[in-house]
Design an enzyme around this catalytic site. Structure first.
Site, mmCIF file in Angstrom:
data_model
loop_
_atom_site.group_PDB
_atom_site.id
_atom_site.type_symbol
_atom_site.label_atom_id
_atom_site.label_comp_id
_atom_site.label_asym_id
_atom_site.label_seq_id
_atom_site.Cartn_x
_atom_site.Cartn_y
_atom_site.Cartn_z
ATOM 1 C CB CYS A 237 -0.876 -0.005 1.248
ATOM 2 S SG CYS A 237 -1.949 -1.445 1.342
ATOM 3 C CB ALA A 238 3.484 1.875 -2.335
ATOM 4 N N PRO A 240 1.681 7.837 -0.918
ATOM 5 C CG PRO A 240 2.207 9.931 -0.031
ATOM 6 C CD PRO A 240 1.455 8.670 0.281
ATOM 7 N N GLY A 241 4.359 7.160 -1.340
ATOM 8 C CA GLY A 241 5.721 6.682 -1.561
ATOM 9 C C GLY A 241 6.717 7.128 -0.501
ATOM 10 C CE LYS A 243 5.216 4.302 6.780
ATOM 11 N NZ LYS A 243 4.150 5.197 6.286
ATOM 12 C CG ASP A 261 -2.015 3.154 -3.490
ATOM 13 O OD1 ASP A 261 -1.481 3.282 -2.377
ATOM 14 O OD2 ASP A 261 -3.214 3.468 -3.701
ATOM 15 C CG ASP A 287 -7.830 -5.129 -4.206
ATOM 16 O OD1 ASP A 287 -7.093 -5.285 -3.214
ATOM 17 O OD2 ASP A 287 -9.070 -5.214 -4.158
ATOM 18 C CG ASP A 319 2.102 2.565 5.878
ATOM 19 O OD1 ASP A 319 1.884 2.534 7.092
ATOM 20 O OD2 ASP A 319 2.142 3.624 5.228
ATOM 21 C CB CYS A 369 -0.745 6.765 10.464
ATOM 22 S SG CYS A 369 -1.965 6.882 9.153
HETATM 23 N N1 SAM Z 1 2.850 3.783 2.602
HETATM 24 C C1 SAM Z 1 2.411 5.087 2.173
HETATM 25 C C2 SAM Z 1 3.477 6.117 2.503
HETATM 26 O O1 SAM Z 1 4.158 5.964 3.528
HETATM 27 O O2 SAM Z 1 3.643 7.077 1.749
HETATM 28 C C3 SAM Z 1 1.070 5.468 2.783
HETATM 29 C C4 SAM Z 1 0.024 4.426 2.532
HETATM 30 S S1 SAM Z 1 -1.593 4.859 3.058
HETATM 31 C C5 SAM Z 1 -1.488 4.567 4.764
HETATM 32 C C6 SAM Z 1 -2.529 3.517 2.487
HETATM 33 C C7 SAM Z 1 -2.607 3.398 0.988
HETATM 34 O O3 SAM Z 1 -3.230 2.143 0.704
HETATM 35 C C8 SAM Z 1 -3.457 4.438 0.270
HETATM 36 O O4 SAM Z 1 -2.680 5.111 -0.670
HETATM 37 C C9 SAM Z 1 -4.548 3.629 -0.426
HETATM 38 O O5 SAM Z 1 -4.849 4.111 -1.714
HETATM 39 C C10 SAM Z 1 -3.936 2.253 -0.503
HETATM 40 N N2 SAM Z 1 -4.868 1.106 -0.546
HETATM 41 C C11 SAM Z 1 -6.046 0.971 0.095
HETATM 42 N N3 SAM Z 1 -6.577 -0.245 -0.165
HETATM 43 C C12 SAM Z 1 -5.692 -0.893 -0.976
HETATM 44 C C13 SAM Z 1 -5.668 -2.165 -1.584
HETATM 45 N N4 SAM Z 1 -6.668 -3.046 -1.424
HETATM 46 N N5 SAM Z 1 -4.622 -2.484 -2.369
HETATM 47 C C14 SAM Z 1 -3.603 -1.610 -2.542
HETATM 48 N N6 SAM Z 1 -3.579 -0.383 -2.000
HETATM 49 C C15 SAM Z 1 -4.605 -0.034 -1.214
#
Ligand code: SAM
Length: 440
Positions: A237-238, A240-241, A243, A261, A287, A319, A369
């Site tokens: 779940c990357a 905006p990147g 991490k 993502d 997904d 994450d 978070c």
């Molecule tokens: N790791 C990111 C960072 O540190 O910049 C922040 C991630 S944020 C907590 C969670 C992310 O998960 C969101 O961008 C969201 O779009 C994505 N997301 C939600 N459900 C998802 C899924 N089923 N598969 C992939 N990504 C998903």
């Protein structure tokens, strides 16, 4: 600790959140005083700002030197455990600011970012009094009641607006509220002073991708994962990147990094951030709950992108999407009970994917978070019951506080998970992470 006399606390739905932090099916509850202490802490800003230096592009001494030129009166130093992080201390809280005649109204998301050291970007502006000139001084107010209409042009007469800072106009009304279909994204108001005492840091003082405003727990969870040069790593779940780019830095861009993502718009942001940071990452829109191919006969490799064969990765970062209740300062919170509760099933599905993708002997980090028991210790307790082939590890750096009681985690396990709250060794956002290995 919170802004003592400010009305922030009245706009925070303590009752709802209090009842949701400890889900009904857990036996032992943490005390009410501890919960209130945590909730009040959420309404205040952290006392420091942290900047991660991207060592693929710059070095920490150089960044420190440049920051000192811009923020002359501010105390800053390199973090004692994280040599790529500059810590900037906030000055004392300042609740009595000079009031200017002209005003700008911003939404609560934008206000929260301003109190953490951001300028005001065009999308966050709700109202600006008519006749504001470029470079004119204005007072900045947060619309806590969320009732100000976009494009409002008078003085906003509301008891629930809070004066959060002052600044200078950089975009006028005709840019911000243009009827033509043009969306402006630049700085609308340059912030000069805020009530939180947090210095306003312009990331543009250095080339894009050299530094990132990032909270310590978010940096620590990647440091704990500790991906090595040559490894094969996935960030589920990357976007905006924040991490992912640090993973690339730790691996010195040697190895394979897959970043996924679900949302197309967020995938573009992720791609752009990886490019700016010089991070060698393969980005995919997918997904992550459905990216595993079970067929034993498939000849797919990781480099082909999703779907992936089980046990393909040395390290997995999950994450997870969460209720984001760790964000500080929270100026208002009107999340519904259903919304807060909706994340656990998704987090479980993603966790299951993470364990399947991990190679035997590989390590993973689960992080959120938010501060709820269900999304943190609750997930870890469920995972340890469900997947007997994973073990919880003690992170090498322990800057968090023990996990809360209330789930089946033992005392030792509660000391291994990392919860960041009002009692942690660092004053940051609310955050949680846990570190695992898949047994060989
Ligand atoms: N790791 C990111 C960072 O540190 O910049 C922040 C991630 S944020 C907590 C969670 C992310 O998960 C969101 O961008 C969201 O779009 C994505 N997301 C939600 N459900 C998802 C899924 N089923 N598969 C992939 N990504 C998903």
């Amino acid at each position: 600790m919170p802004y003592p006399t400010s009305p922030f606390n009245e706009n925070f739905n303590y009752k709802l959140i209090n009842s949701l932090l400890v889900e009904l099916d857990y036996d032992n509850k943490i005390s009410n005083e501890e919960l209130m202490f945590t909730l009040k802490w959420l309404c205040s800003s952290p006392k420091m700002t942290t900047i991660r230096v991207n060592t693929l592009k710059n070095n920490v001494q150089n960044v420190l030197h440049i920051l000192r030129q811009f923020l002359k009166e501010t105390k800053m130093y390199i973090h004692h455990c994280l040599s790529n992080v500059v810590v900037i201390e906030n000055t004392a809280l300042c609740e009595e600011l000079e009031k200017h005649e002209k005003e700008v109204i911003v939404d609560t998301e934008c206000a929260s970012a301003v109190l953490r050291g951001a300028h005001i970007y065009a999308p966050g502006v709700l109202g600006m009094v008519a006749g504001c000139q470029l470079n004119e001084d204005v007072s900045i107010y947060a619309d806590i009641a969320k009732k100000c209409k976009k494009g409002f042009q008078k003085v906003y007469d509301s008891t629930s607006k809070i004066h959060i800072g002052n600044g200078k106009i950089k975009m006028q009304r005709h840019h911000l509220f243009s009827t033509k279909n043009i969306q402006y994204n630049g700085v609308a108001v340059e912030v000069s002073k805020t009530i939180s005492g947090c210095p306003t840091i312009n990331e543009n003082i250095l080339p894009a991708g050299d530094i990132l405003l990032q909270n310590i727990p978010s940096i620590l969870c990647v440091k704990t994962l500790n991906p090595k040069r040559g490894s094969v790593v996935i960030d589920l779940c990357a976007s905006p990147g924040n991490k992912t780019t640090y993973i690339a830095e730790l691996m010195e861009n040697k190895g394979v990094i897959i970043a996924i993502d679900k949302t197309p718009k967020k995938v573009s942001q992720l791609q752009e951030r990886c490019e700016n940071f010089g991070a060698n990452v393969k980005v995919y829109q997918a997904d992550s709950t459905t990216i595993i191919i079970e067929s034993q006969t498939s000849s797919r490799t990781v480099e082909d992108g999703p779907p992936f064969l089980p046990e393909s990765f040395d390290n997995v970062l999950l994450d997870a999407p969460c209720s984001v209740l760790g964000k500080r300062p929270q100026l208002a919170n009107r999340m519904s009970e259903n919304e807060i509760k909706s994340y656990v099933p998704l987090q479980r599905k993603l966790f299951e994917t993470a364990t399947k993708l991990l190679k035997p002997g590989g390590t993973m980090v689960y992080s959120t978070c938010t501060i709820t028991l269900a999304e943190n210790e609750g997930i870890i307790a469920w995972a340890l019951r469900t997947f007997n082939f994973i073990e919880l590890l003690k992170p090498p750096l322990n800057l968090g506080e023990p996990g809360w009681i209330g789930t089946s985690l033992t005392e030792e396990q509660r000391n291994f998970v990392q919860r960041f709250g009002p009692n942690s060794k660092i004053d940051s956002v609310g955050f949680f992470f846990a570190y695992f290995r898949k047994k060989s």
